[in-house]
Motif scaffolding. Structure first.
Motif, short mmCIF file in Angstrom:
data_model
loop_
_atom_site.label_atom_id
_atom_site.label_comp_id
_atom_site.label_asym_id
_atom_site.label_seq_id
_atom_site.Cartn_x
_atom_site.Cartn_y
_atom_site.Cartn_z
N ARG A 341 15.37 8.39 47.89
CA ARG A 341 15.83 9.78 47.93
C ARG A 341 14.96 10.59 46.97
N HIS A 342 14.14 11.46 47.55
CA HIS A 342 13.16 12.21 46.76
C HIS A 342 12.95 13.55 47.45
N LYS A 343 13.26 14.64 46.72
CA LYS A 343 13.19 15.97 47.32
C LYS A 343 12.05 16.81 46.74
N GLY A 344 11.25 16.22 45.86
CA GLY A 344 10.13 16.95 45.28
C GLY A 344 8.88 16.85 46.15
N GLU A 345 7.75 17.14 45.54
CA GLU A 345 6.47 17.04 46.24
C GLU A 345 6.23 15.59 46.67
N ARG A 346 5.78 15.41 47.90
CA ARG A 346 5.58 14.07 48.45
C ARG A 346 4.49 13.35 47.65
#
Length: 531
Positions: A341-346
């Motif tokens: 789960r990661h919503k920042g820059e890829r």
């Protein structure tokens, strides 16, 4: 065969009769004053169960609430207008906190992080100190609250206007609690010897050296400072204005009828407690449900290597860019599949084996037999769900109680900690492989899981029983100690000790005076005989 059918018919008839004559369970009226953010997730789960049991619920919420919706089938909202947002303030604090941690541990960094934390906490309490008068100064609102004839107030005392409101309305009080206005709840409700009870933030266990005990007392001093100079005055002003005779927030907390404590002694270190503290750690945990089809296909594609899942909770969207890239490069080299789960820059180093998602069904993934390791920040919910499902944890604590939560797992051999300042490609790869390939981590976590599940009642059943117990009995004062009303010198027996020392000293002086008198008399008698 005929006899069996007859017996079965009689059994069914009697069962129907018993059900028909069972007294109905009247639903109660509950006023809820929650805390927003991740705390609301816990409260909502409890409200779902209480609603299913037929209770009517009203929830007080801020107009700019993050997570608490105005419209809900579970409750009726009472919305307070708050213009000042806390979310932006918290985001700034979080980014500064992570940046400071990456700079490395030093006395200056510690002082800055402590100052920022205390400032943020004081800001949160001050927001609500301006909001609560919207209720208490509104005669129509107060009348409607009194006319509703609530059976109790249920509140999370991390922010404490709900505690003041319960006192104002003269209603029984149930706390859904781990944290209070000035730290961990046990420290104001139960004896807490600092010789073996670690203070949150100290990073200590219940086995301390002499210098660690000194450190523990220092951290306790920070809690006292926070309560005395930052938080206490906010609520003292409320009490003086609205509560007849005045009050202080710690005494109001100690007057609560029941403490539903979101912990247990599978997770927590052993310590003294009180009869009105009910441990419901893991009450939000349930057996895993089937995954969505596409996610199940991804999980099954991992084969015998299994899956690693990673999330940093609801409040943290992404780690610093360089840290995320280091972690992604390690994942890319592993044979396991990864759900992150990661919503920042890829991350630029992301591998084909890693699935980036905005949201994941965390409980269901933890309960899936393919899940091998949980990479987490150490929030209470995630740690308890990992215990419930028996999944070992690699922890990257970021703020608040997360290091202390993960420390309890590490102390029991069920998890490993990597501090944010120490995260690199090498340290992360070493840590993930250690937790993944050393069987002791999984065995120890599964042992904790068995202990957690081996209870006569589920934590949720405990919670709902005691809420309804307070309703039925109009409170639970017989479970509450009155020791908090004693002055500190009486509580510790110093007045009695002083009396005993005084009596002993007087007796000793009298004895000395008597011997001296007898000796002097004997001496004079001897001199008289000589003359």
């Amino acid at each position: 065969m005929g006899t069996m059918l007859l017996h079965r018919g009689i059994f069914v008839f009697l069962s129907v009769c018993l059900i028909s004559f069972t007294p109905p369970c009247d639903g109660g009226n509950i006023l809820v004053f929650p805390v927003d953010g991740s705390h609301w997730i816990n409260m909502k789960i409890l409200l779902e169960e209480l609603h299913a049991r037929g209770h009517s619920i009203d929830v007080i919420r801020a107009s700019n609430s993050w997570y608490i919706p105005e419209k809900s089938p579970l409750y009726t909202s009472i919305t307070i207008e708050i213009n000042e947002g806390f979310e932006d303030f918290f985001d700034v604090y979080l980014q500064e906190h992570m940046r400071a941690q990456r700079e490395g541990a030093s006395a200056l960094t510690f002082l800055k992080l402590t100052k920022d934390f205390l400032s943020m906490i004081a800001h949160a309490h001050s927001i609500w100190s301006y909001a609560l008068p919207q209720i208490l100064d509104d005669e129509i609102m107060v009348k409607s609250l009194k006319d509703a004839q609530y059976d109790l107030v249920l509140t999370d005392p991390a922010i404490a206007p709900g505690v003041v409101l319960a006192k104002y309305l003269k209603l029984p009080l149930v706390l859904n609690v781990r944290w209070i206005t000035s730290g961990e709840g046990h420290f104001v409700i139960a004896p807490s010897p600092l010789s073996y009870i670690p203070v949150p933030g100290s990073g200590l266990t219940d086995k301390m050296t002499f210098f660690q005990r000194v450190k523990n007392i220092f951290f306790y001093g920070i809690i006292l400072f926070q309560q005395e100079f930052l938080v206490g005055p906010v609520y003292d002003a409320m009490c003086e204005k609205y509560i007849e005779g005045g009050c202080d927030i710690i005494s109001l907390l100690q007057e609560a009828d029941i403490w539903l404590f979101r912990s247990d002694f599978v997770f927590e270190f052993p310590r003294p407690t009180m009869p009105n503290v009910i441990y419901i750690g893991g009450f939000q945990c349930k057996p895993a449900q089937p995954l969505p089809a596409d996610l199940e296909d991804f999980v099954q594609s991992a084969g015998e290597h299994g899956v690693i899942i990673m999330t940093l909770g609801t409040l943290v969207n992404a780690l610093p860019k360089e840290v995320a890239n280091e972690i992604a490069s390690v994942f890319a080299k592993m044979p396991q599949k990864v759900i992150w789960r990661h919503k920042g820059e890829r991350p630029s180093t992301l591998g084909n084996n890693t699935l980036i998602v905005d949201w994941m069904p965390q409980k269901d993934l933890l309960g899936h037999p393919q899940t091998k390791v949980f990479v987490a920040h150490g929030g209470t919910n995630g740690v308890q769900e990992a215990i419930y499902h028996g999944v070992p944890v690699l922890g990257i604590p970021l703020f608040f109680d997360q290091y202390d939560n993960l420390l309890r797992l590490q102390h029991r051999g069920a998890g490993k900690i990597i501090e944010l300042a120490d995260v690199s490609g090498h340290s992360f790869e070493q840590g993930i492989n250690e937790v993944l390939h050393h069987d002791s981590y999984r065995q120890n976590m599964q042992r904790l899981s068995r202990l957690h599940r081996d209870q006569p009642m589920t934590p949720m059943d405990q919670a709902t029983f005691w809420v309804e117990y307070v309703m039925r009995n109009k409170g639970a004062p017989h479970l509450r100690t009155e020791a908090y009303k004693m002055p500190w010198y009486s509580y510790y027996g110093l007045d009695v000790l002083l009396l005993l020392l005084t009596i002993a000293t007087v007796l000793l002086l009298l004895t000395f005076a008597m011997f001296r008198f007898l000796c002097c008399r004997a001496r004079r008698s001897t001199k008289s005989k000589k003359h």
